[in-house]
Design an enzyme around this catalytic site. Structure first.
Site, PDB file in Angstrom:
ATOM      1  N   HIS A 153       0.841  -1.200   0.000  1.00 54.94           N
ATOM      2  CA  HIS A 153       0.000   0.000   0.000  1.00 54.94           C
ATOM      3  C   HIS A 153       0.874   1.248   0.000  1.00 54.94           C
ATOM      4  O   HIS A 153       0.547   2.242  -0.666  1.00 54.94           O
ATOM      5  CB  HIS A 153      -0.928   0.010   1.219  1.00 54.94           C
ATOM      6  CG  HIS A 153      -2.172  -0.818   1.038  1.00 54.94           C
ATOM      7  ND1 HIS A 153      -2.149  -2.196   1.037  1.00 54.94           N
ATOM      8  CD2 HIS A 153      -3.466  -0.461   0.838  1.00 54.94           C
ATOM      9  CE1 HIS A 153      -3.377  -2.655   0.854  1.00 54.94           C
ATOM     10  NE2 HIS A 153      -4.204  -1.613   0.735  1.00 54.94           N
ATOM     11  N   HIS A 210       1.585  -3.579   9.422  1.00 63.37           N
ATOM     12  CA  HIS A 210       3.009  -3.468   9.095  1.00 63.37           C
ATOM     13  C   HIS A 210       3.832  -2.893  10.237  1.00 63.37           C
ATOM     14  O   HIS A 210       3.307  -2.159  11.093  1.00 63.37           O
ATOM     15  CB  HIS A 210       3.204  -2.531   7.897  1.00 63.37           C
ATOM     16  CG  HIS A 210       2.763  -3.117   6.607  1.00 63.37           C
ATOM     17  ND1 HIS A 210       3.539  -3.995   5.886  1.00 63.37           N
ATOM     18  CD2 HIS A 210       1.615  -2.968   5.901  1.00 63.37           C
ATOM     19  CE1 HIS A 210       2.891  -4.358   4.793  1.00 63.37           C
ATOM     20  NE2 HIS A 210       1.706  -3.746   4.784  1.00 63.37           N
TER      21      HIS A 210
HETATM   22  C1  LIG Z   1      -5.772  -7.400 -11.737  1.00 64.47           C
HETATM   23  C2  LIG Z   1      -5.017  -7.897 -10.584  1.00 64.47           C
HETATM   24  C3  LIG Z   1      -3.959  -8.911 -10.835  1.00 64.47           C
HETATM   25  C4  LIG Z   1      -5.247  -7.402  -9.380  1.00 64.47           C
HETATM   26  C5  LIG Z   1      -4.604  -7.880  -8.167  1.00 64.47           C
HETATM   27  C6  LIG Z   1      -4.697  -6.817  -7.116  1.00 64.47           C
HETATM   28  C7  LIG Z   1      -4.313  -7.336  -5.785  1.00 64.47           C
HETATM   29  C8  LIG Z   1      -4.938  -8.557  -5.237  1.00 64.47           C
HETATM   30  C9  LIG Z   1      -3.403  -6.666  -5.109  1.00 64.47           C
HETATM   31  C10 LIG Z   1      -2.945  -7.011  -3.730  1.00 64.47           C
HETATM   32  C11 LIG Z   1      -2.951  -5.748  -2.956  1.00 64.47           C
HETATM   33  C12 LIG Z   1      -2.520  -6.022  -1.534  1.00 64.47           C
HETATM   34  C13 LIG Z   1      -3.479  -6.666  -0.646  1.00 64.47           C
HETATM   35  C14 LIG Z   1      -1.287  -5.668  -1.150  1.00 64.47           C
HETATM   36  C15 LIG Z   1      -0.770  -5.859   0.216  1.00 64.47           C
HETATM   37  O1  LIG Z   1      -0.514  -4.603   0.737  1.00 64.47           O
HETATM   38  P1  LIG Z   1       0.334  -4.443   2.050  1.00 64.47           P
HETATM   39  O2  LIG Z   1       0.397  -2.972   2.281  1.00 64.47           O
HETATM   40  O3  LIG Z   1      -0.377  -5.132   3.144  1.00 64.47           O
HETATM   41  O4  LIG Z   1       1.680  -5.032   1.762  1.00 64.47           O
END
Ligand SMILES: CC(C)=CCC/C(C)=C/CC/C(C)=C/COP(=O)(O)O
Length: 276
Positions: A199, A241
């Site tokens: 994020h 985090h």
């Molecule tokens: C179209 C496509 C492949 C979308 C995937 C988007 C997706 C599931 C992204 C993950 C985002 C996410 C939960 C990231 C984790 O964030 P942190 O800040 O917890 O590392």
């Protein structure tokens, strides 16, 4: 009549092959690069050391000698940690302390637990899915080639971000803080790891992208900056985090923006993509 245990022991000492087998098992099972196993081998009982001199295998005793030479240096490193070791352990200690202190929305019962639903909305605003879906929609709706160029590059940036963050998370494999509740929406398997914050990378990269490529009024520019800061802060407040995950993520997001600028896709660099 000797007991079975005594006769087995007597057999072992009588048969030099048994000693050799024992030696080879030791040298095969333990890993020379593992300091713990090296220490076990080298500081074994005097009986073990005596065995190594009796053993007929010269390679086994050579290996032992090498390992004994390694020991003092390793112990010196532990007794006299370098400045870098001390700095890193201090940073880690401050990181863990600050992370725990700032995780005020980690649970409903936490000190700012009532703000958790709001923080989760902020979390969704920085999630990959709304940003990728929104970019695809804008690309579909865009009727100017300049607009399409910007949105296509934003889409490219968002996908690159997912890949790079996934790679670093997979390499570093740092666990999320213990107070985190894993109730995030739509995650990949690497998202069980916390370094860096996806994020924070996205918020830093997207905000820089918007500030540099969209014509925005000053209040909106300020809102964009505040949003990026809030998304990053919310990661620690929600307990998702550690502080260093977010700080590094923010830095990495800025670097990713630099990459996007460097590899900017334009009708001249990639004509096929713009003929659609
Ligand atoms: C179209 C496509 C492949 C979308 C995937 C988007 C997706 C599931 C992204 C993950 C985002 C996410 C939960 C990231 C984790 O964030 P942190 O800040 O917890 O590392």
């Amino acid at each position: 009549m000797p007991s079975p245990r005594v006769s087995r022991a007597a057999n072992n000492s009588a048969n030099p092959m048994n000693k050799l087998e024992f030696m080879s098992l030791l040298t095969n099972r333990t890993n020379a690069s593992d300091p713990v196993s090296v220490r076990h081998r080298t500081s074994d009982s005097p009986v073990h050391r005596k065995d190594s001199f009796n053993a007929t295998s010269s390679t086994a005793s050579q290996q032992q000698q090498q390992q004994q030479q390694q020991l003092p240096e390793e112990d010196c490193m532990k007794l006299n940690p370098s400045f870098l070791d001390i700095a890193l352990s201090s940073l880690l200690a401050v990181d863990l302390w600050l992370t725990k202190k700032m995780g005020v929305c980690a649970r409903e019962g936490s000190s700012w637990g009532s703000a958790r639903p709001l923080m989760k909305l902020v979390e969704i605003s920085g999630h990959g899915i709304p940003w990728i879906a929104g970019s695809l929609y804008c690309l579909y709706k865009s009727d100017s080639s300049a607009g399409r160029e910007v949105i296509l590059n934003l889409l490219f940036a968002l996908l690159l971000d997912l890949v790079l963050v996934g790679i670093v998370k997979g390499i570093v494999k740092r666990r999320r803080p213990v107070h985190n509740r894993m109730d995030m929406f739509a995650t990949f398997s690497v998202d069980k790891y916390s370094f860096p914050s996806g994020h924070a990378t996205r918020a830093a990269m997207v905000s820089r992208f918007m500030l540099n490529h969209l014509v925005l009024a000053v209040p909106v520019r300020i809102l964009v900056m505040l949003w990026a800061i809030l998304v990053s802060l919310s990661r620690v407040m929600l307990g998702r985090h550690n502080v260093t995950d977010v700080a590094f993520g923010f830095f990495m997001g800025h670097m990713q923006y630099g990459l996007i600028e460097y590899f900017w896709l334009s009708p001249s660099t990639l004509p096929a993509l713009f003929r659609m």
